[in-house]
Design a protein around this motif. Sequence first.
Motif, PDB file in Angstrom:
ATOM      1  N   ARG A  31       7.697  -7.066 -11.639  1.00 48.40           N
ATOM      2  CA  ARG A  31       8.144  -6.319 -13.096  1.00 48.40           C
ATOM      3  C   ARG A  31       6.849  -5.162 -11.962  1.00 48.40           C
ATOM      4  NH1 ARG A  31      11.129  -8.281 -17.471  1.00 48.40           N
ATOM      5  NH2 ARG A  31      10.305  -6.762 -18.811  1.00 48.40           N
ATOM      6  N   LEU A  32       6.825  -3.927 -12.490  1.00 46.12           N
ATOM      7  CA  LEU A  32       6.121  -3.156 -11.642  1.00 46.12           C
ATOM      8  C   LEU A  32       6.167  -1.636 -12.830  1.00 46.12           C
ATOM      9  CD1 LEU A  32       7.138  -2.035  -7.937  1.00 46.12           C
ATOM     10  CD2 LEU A  32       5.718  -3.794  -9.303  1.00 46.12           C
ATOM     11  N   THR A  33       5.184  -1.206 -12.795  1.00 43.03           N
ATOM     12  CA  THR A  33       4.667  -0.427 -13.624  1.00 43.03           C
ATOM     13  C   THR A  33       4.744   1.132 -13.213  1.00 43.03           C
ATOM     14  OG1 THR A  33       2.225  -0.687 -13.096  1.00 43.03           O
ATOM     15  CG2 THR A  33       3.262  -1.516 -15.332  1.00 43.03           C
ATOM     16  N   LEU A  34       4.888   1.965 -14.105  1.00 44.34           N
ATOM     17  CA  LEU A  34       4.773   3.369 -12.957  1.00 44.34           C
ATOM     18  C   LEU A  34       3.230   3.805 -12.654  1.00 44.34           C
ATOM     19  CD1 LEU A  34       6.663   6.048 -14.937  1.00 44.34           C
ATOM     20  CD2 LEU A  34       7.476   4.723 -13.046  1.00 44.34           C
ATOM     21  N   GLY A  35       1.937   3.252 -12.851  1.00 49.37           N
ATOM     22  CA  GLY A  35       1.063   2.923 -12.477  1.00 49.37           C
ATOM     23  C   GLY A  35       0.236   2.388 -10.437  1.00 49.37           C
ATOM     24  N   ARG A  36       1.575   0.940 -11.094  1.00 52.58           N
ATOM     25  CA  ARG A  36       1.024   0.740  -9.662  1.00 52.58           C
ATOM     26  C   ARG A  36       2.262   0.935  -8.644  1.00 52.58           C
ATOM     27  NH1 ARG A  36      -0.348  -1.014  -5.875  1.00 52.58           N
ATOM     28  NH2 ARG A  36       0.379  -3.118  -4.706  1.00 52.58           N
ATOM     29  N   ILE A  37       3.531   1.886  -9.210  1.00 51.01           N
ATOM     30  CA  ILE A  37       3.743   2.111  -7.833  1.00 51.01           C
ATOM     31  C   ILE A  37       3.427   3.372  -7.759  1.00 51.01           C
ATOM     32  CG2 ILE A  37       6.184   4.125  -7.958  1.00 51.01           C
ATOM     33  CD1 ILE A  37       7.484   2.038  -9.574  1.00 51.01           C
ATOM     34  N   GLU A  38       2.645   4.003  -7.759  1.00 50.00           N
ATOM     35  CA  GLU A  38       2.098   5.267  -7.725  1.00 50.00           C
ATOM     36  C   GLU A  38       0.509   5.128  -6.723  1.00 50.00           C
ATOM     37  OE1 GLU A  38      -0.135   9.261  -9.928  1.00 50.00           O
ATOM     38  OE2 GLU A  38      -0.211   7.336 -10.946  1.00 50.00           O
ATOM     39  N   SER A  39       0.277   4.006  -6.796  1.00 51.41           N
ATOM     40  CA  SER A  39      -0.892   3.302  -6.054  1.00 51.41           C
ATOM     41  C   SER A  39      -0.114   2.679  -4.839  1.00 51.41           C
ATOM     42  CB  SER A  39      -1.425   1.927  -7.064  1.00 51.41           C
ATOM     43  OG  SER A  39      -2.004   2.702  -8.605  1.00 51.41           O
ATOM     44  N   PHE A  40       0.916   1.558  -4.824  1.00 54.24           N
ATOM     45  CA  PHE A  40       1.229   1.676  -3.368  1.00 54.24           C
ATOM     46  C   PHE A  40       1.867   2.781  -2.729  1.00 54.24           C
ATOM     47  CE2 PHE A  40       5.525   0.961  -3.644  1.00 54.24           C
ATOM     48  CZ  PHE A  40       6.130   0.707  -4.860  1.00 54.24           C
ATOM     49  N   LEU A  41       2.363   4.227  -3.198  1.00 59.34           N
ATOM     50  CA  LEU A  41       2.784   5.070  -2.710  1.00 59.34           C
ATOM     51  C   LEU A  41       1.911   5.273  -2.222  1.00 59.34           C
ATOM     52  CD1 LEU A  41       5.718   6.839  -5.191  1.00 59.34           C
ATOM     53  CD2 LEU A  41       5.723   5.028  -2.818  1.00 59.34           C
ATOM     54  N   ALA A  42       0.318   5.815  -2.872  1.00 60.81           N
ATOM     55  CA  ALA A  42      -0.545   6.215  -2.373  1.00 60.81           C
ATOM     56  C   ALA A  42      -1.586   5.676  -0.851  1.00 60.81           C
ATOM     57  CB  ALA A  42      -1.528   6.645  -3.280  1.00 60.81           C
ATOM     58  N   GLU A  43      -0.981   4.185  -1.032  1.00 61.78           N
ATOM     59  CA  GLU A  43      -2.321   3.435  -0.445  1.00 61.78           C
ATOM     60  C   GLU A  43      -1.005   3.329   1.321  1.00 61.78           C
ATOM     61  OE1 GLU A  43      -1.437  -1.005  -1.677  1.00 61.78           O
ATOM     62  OE2 GLU A  43      -2.542  -0.299  -3.384  1.00 61.78           O
ATOM     63  N   LEU A  44       0.406   4.033   1.045  1.00 67.41           N
ATOM     64  CA  LEU A  44       1.060   3.859   2.022  1.00 67.41           C
ATOM     65  C   LEU A  44       1.220   5.205   3.155  1.00 67.41           C
ATOM     66  CD1 LEU A  44       4.045   1.616   0.952  1.00 67.41           C
ATOM     67  CD2 LEU A  44       2.341   1.236   2.637  1.00 67.41           C
ATOM     68  N   GLY A  45       1.181   6.227   1.672  1.00 67.19           N
ATOM     69  CA  GLY A  45       0.899   7.742   2.383  1.00 67.19           C
ATOM     70  C   GLY A  45       2.347   8.239   1.734  1.00 67.19           C
ATOM     71  N   LEU A  46       2.783   7.931   1.080  1.00 67.00           N
ATOM     72  CA  LEU A  46       3.931   8.459   1.120  1.00 67.00           C
ATOM     73  C   LEU A  46       4.322   9.283  -0.970  1.00 67.00           C
ATOM     74  CD1 LEU A  46       6.572   4.798   1.262  1.00 67.00           C
ATOM     75  CD2 LEU A  46       5.592   7.227   2.597  1.00 67.00           C
ATOM     76  N   ARG A  47       4.954  10.387  -0.590  1.00 72.73           N
ATOM     77  CA  ARG A  47       4.885  11.372  -1.895  1.00 72.73           C
ATOM     78  C   ARG A  47       5.990  10.956  -2.636  1.00 72.73           C
ATOM     79  NH1 ARG A  47       7.221  16.427  -2.488  1.00 72.73           N
ATOM     80  NH2 ARG A  47       8.443  16.552  -0.914  1.00 72.73           N
ATOM     81  N   PHE A  48       5.831  10.837  -4.103  1.00 65.62           N
ATOM     82  CA  PHE A  48       7.106  11.463  -4.887  1.00 65.62           C
ATOM     83  C   PHE A  48       8.209  12.499  -5.290  1.00 65.62           C
ATOM     84  CE2 PHE A  48       8.012  11.527  -9.314  1.00 65.62           C
ATOM     85  CZ  PHE A  48       9.252   9.997  -9.498  1.00 65.62           C
TER      86      PHE A  48
END
Length: 102
Positions: A31-48
């Motif tokens: 179960r992921l929140t949008l905040g957690r998704i934003e965090s792992f995108l930042a950690e991986l250097g990916l752009r939403f």
Amino acid sequence: MSVELQWLSQQPDYYSMSECRDLLFHVQEHRLTLGRIESFLAELGLRFVGFELDPRVLHQYRARFTDDPSGTNLHNWASFEAENPDTFIGMYQFWIQQPITA
């Protein structure tokens, strides 16, 4: 059927054995929140890039958050979801992009 479970019969996944199993009994549900998704995108250097959703929802979002016409601010989307809890009732479906490096 109890009131707590009435929403279940309204879900398309409820009417297919494999999707119902995944919906209710998935062995490894995350179960992921949008905040957690934003965090792992930042950690991986990916752009939403954006969500795949009904254009009417995107129109509602843009009317609510006029400062984000691209619909890519995940903080705003978290607020929108809190105000409209059924927005992502199935799951988050979105596009991401690896930035081009020179």
